[in-house]
Design an enzyme around this catalytic site. Structure first.
Site, PDB file in Angstrom:
ATOM      1  N   PRO A 176     -17.712 -47.456   4.621  1.00 18.67           N
ATOM      2  CA  PRO A 176     -16.707 -47.559   5.691  1.00 18.67           C
ATOM      3  C   PRO A 176     -17.261 -48.227   6.953  1.00 18.67           C
ATOM      4  O   PRO A 176     -16.493 -48.696   7.790  1.00 18.67           O
ATOM      5  CB  PRO A 176     -16.341 -46.093   5.985  1.00 18.67           C
ATOM      6  N   ARG A 222     -10.846 -64.042  -9.046  1.00 19.69           N
ATOM      7  CA  ARG A 222      -9.692 -64.937  -9.148  1.00 19.69           C
ATOM      8  C   ARG A 222      -9.952 -66.300  -8.511  1.00 19.69           C
ATOM      9  O   ARG A 222      -9.208 -67.254  -8.758  1.00 19.69           O
ATOM     10  CB  ARG A 222      -8.419 -64.283  -8.589  1.00 19.69           C
TER      11      ARG A 222
HETATM   12  C1  9D3 Z   1     -15.610 -42.249   7.507  1.00 16.55           C
HETATM   13  C2  9D3 Z   1     -15.717 -40.911   6.874  1.00 16.55           C
HETATM   14  N1  9D3 Z   1     -17.123 -40.385   6.875  1.00 16.55           N
HETATM   15  C3  9D3 Z   1     -17.185 -39.404   7.933  1.00 16.55           C
HETATM   16  C4  9D3 Z   1     -18.489 -38.715   8.058  1.00 16.55           C
HETATM   17  C5  9D3 Z   1     -17.500 -39.783   5.569  1.00 16.55           C
HETATM   18  C6  9D3 Z   1     -17.179 -40.606   4.386  1.00 16.55           C
HETATM   19  C7  9D3 Z   1     -15.954 -40.487   3.753  1.00 16.55           C
HETATM   20  C8  9D3 Z   1     -15.654 -41.242   2.635  1.00 16.55           C
HETATM   21  C9  9D3 Z   1     -18.110 -41.504   3.902  1.00 16.55           C
HETATM   22  C10 9D3 Z   1     -17.798 -42.260   2.773  1.00 16.55           C
HETATM   23  C11 9D3 Z   1     -16.589 -42.122   2.153  1.00 16.55           C
HETATM   24  C12 9D3 Z   1     -16.263 -42.895   0.951  1.00 16.55           C
HETATM   25  N2  9D3 Z   1     -15.790 -44.266   1.263  1.00 16.55           N
HETATM   26  C13 9D3 Z   1     -16.450 -45.338   0.841  1.00 16.55           C
HETATM   27  O1  9D3 Z   1     -17.468 -45.191   0.214  1.00 16.55           O
HETATM   28  C14 9D3 Z   1     -15.958 -46.659   1.171  1.00 16.55           C
HETATM   29  C15 9D3 Z   1     -14.812 -47.100   1.903  1.00 16.55           C
HETATM   30  C16 9D3 Z   1     -13.751 -46.391   2.563  1.00 16.55           C
HETATM   31  O2  9D3 Z   1     -13.677 -45.167   2.596  1.00 16.55           O
HETATM   32  N3  9D3 Z   1     -12.804 -47.127   3.194  1.00 16.55           N
HETATM   33  C17 9D3 Z   1     -12.805 -48.480   3.212  1.00 16.55           C
HETATM   34  N4  9D3 Z   1     -13.752 -49.181   2.623  1.00 16.55           N
HETATM   35  C18 9D3 Z   1     -14.740 -48.480   1.976  1.00 16.55           C
HETATM   36  S1  9D3 Z   1     -16.025 -49.169   1.190  1.00 16.55           S
HETATM   37  C19 9D3 Z   1     -16.674 -47.746   0.728  1.00 16.55           C
END
Ligand code: 9D3
Length: 249
Positions: A92, A156
Site C-alpha cells: 500500500p 495485454r
Molecule cells: C494500510 C493498512 N496497513 C495499516 C497498518 C496494514 C496493511 C493492510 C493490508 C498492510 C498490508 C495490507 C495488504 N495490502 C497489500 O498488500 C497491498 C495493497 C493494498 O492493500 N491496496 C492497494 N494496493 C496494494 S498492493 C499490496
C-alpha cells in the site's frame, strides 16, 4: 523472435491466482508462449520446524511482520538461471500503478512480484527491491490481487496478446480519455434510440463525434485525466461551448 516474458510471483497463496490468470486472455497468452507465469511459495524457503514466515514487531504493537529471510532466500532462488528483470514489491505504500508504468514494465523480460498477506514486510527486504507498487487507495487483504492486476495490465500490452481490432496500440491514441458511448443492435431499445450519427455512414463525422463524446465524458467524470490530454483549439472550443469547465482545465 520475441522472447517470452517471465512473471515469477512470490506468494503464500499461489492458489489465489488460478481463476483470474488461467482464464480468457491471460490463459491464451500463456498457451501462445508470450508469457510464462511461475508461482513460488516463500514458505518453502523457511528453515525452522514450523515454517514461520512472520513474527511479532520489534517495539511492540498489533499485527505481524513478514520475516526477511524466507523472501530473501526465495528471491535468490528465483533469480538463478532466469533473464535479468525487475523486482516489484506490492505494498500500500508503493507508487500508484498507472498505464504508464504498465508500458514501462512491458519492456522487461522478467518480473518478480512479491506479495504480502494481511501484514507488512520487514523494512530490510526493501534493499532487494527495485520498485514498490500499490494499485490504489483502498485496503486489500494482501498483495495477490494487486500482482494479478499488474500481470494482466502488462500482458495485454505484449505483441500478439490482443487481436488487431482491440490492439493495445490503439490505446495510446486516446490515452487519457474515457471511452466514447457505444451501441449495438437493436436500433431502438426500450424507447432509447442509437444516435443518428452512428447510422449515417459518415465515417469522418462519426470519428469526430466519438472523440468529442470521449472528451465530454472525461471532462464530466475525470477532469484529472483531461489535463494530460493534448486537445486541439477546436476541441477546447467545443468543450467550452458544452460546459463551463475553463477553470478546471
Ligand atoms: C494500510 C493498512 N496497513 C495499516 C497498518 C496494514 C496493511 C493492510 C493490508 C498492510 C498490508 C495490507 C495488504 N495490502 C497489500 O498488500 C497491498 C495493497 C493494498 O492493500 N491496496 C492497494 N494496493 C496494494 S498492493 C499490496
Amino acid at each position: 523472435m520475441i522472447e517470452e516474458m517471465l512473471f515469477q510471483i512470490l506468494t503464500l497463496f499461489p492458489e489465489m491466482f488460478n481463476g483470474p490468470l488461467e482464464s480468457s486472455i491471460m490463459k491464451r497468452a500463456q498457451e501462445k508462449k508470450i508469457i510464462e507465469l511461475r508461482y513460488v511459495n516463500y514458505r518453502e524457503f523457511t528453515t525452522d520446524k514450523h515454517h514461520c514466515v512472520d513474527d511479532t514487531p520489534y517495539g511492540g504493537g498489533s499485527g505481524m511482520v513478514l520475516k526477511p529471510e524466507p523472501i530473501f532466500r526465495c528471491l535468490n532462488a528465483v533469480k538463478k538461471d532466469t533473464p535479468p528483470g525487475r523486482v516489484v514489491l506490492l505494498t500500500p505504500q508503493g507508487k500508484v500503478f498507472k498505464q504508464k508504468m504498465a508500458r514501462e514494465l512491458a519492456k522487461e523480460q522478467h518480473l518478480i512480484l512479491i506479495c504480502g498477506h494481511y501484514e507488512g514486510f520487514d523494512e530490510r527486504i526493501r534493499t532487494y527491491v527495485d520498485l514498490e507498487l500499490s494499485i490504489g487507495d483502498y485496503v486489500l487483504t494482501g498483495g495477490e490481487l494487486a500482482a494479478m492486476v499488474v500481470a494482466d495490465a502488462v500482458t495485454r500490452l505484449l505483441p500478439g496478446v490482443l487481436g488487431a481490432s482491440d490492439s493495445a496500440e490503439y490505446d495510446s491514441f486516446t490515452e487519457n480519455l474515457l471511452d466514447y458511448p457505444q451501441y449495438t443492435r437493436p436500433v431502438e431499445f426500450e424507447g432509447q434510440r442509437v444516435p443518428d450519427i452512428l447510422l449515417s455512414g459518415h465515417h469522418k463525422m462519426i470519428e469526430e463525434w466519438r472523440r468529442e463524446q470521449a472528451i465530454l465524458r472525461t471532462a464530466e467524470r475525470r477532469p484529472d485525466l483531461l489535463k494530460e490530454e493534448q486537445l486541439s483549439e477546436e476541441e477546447l472550443a467545443f468543450l467550452c461551448r458544452k460546459r463551463n469547465l475553463t477553470e478546471e482545465l
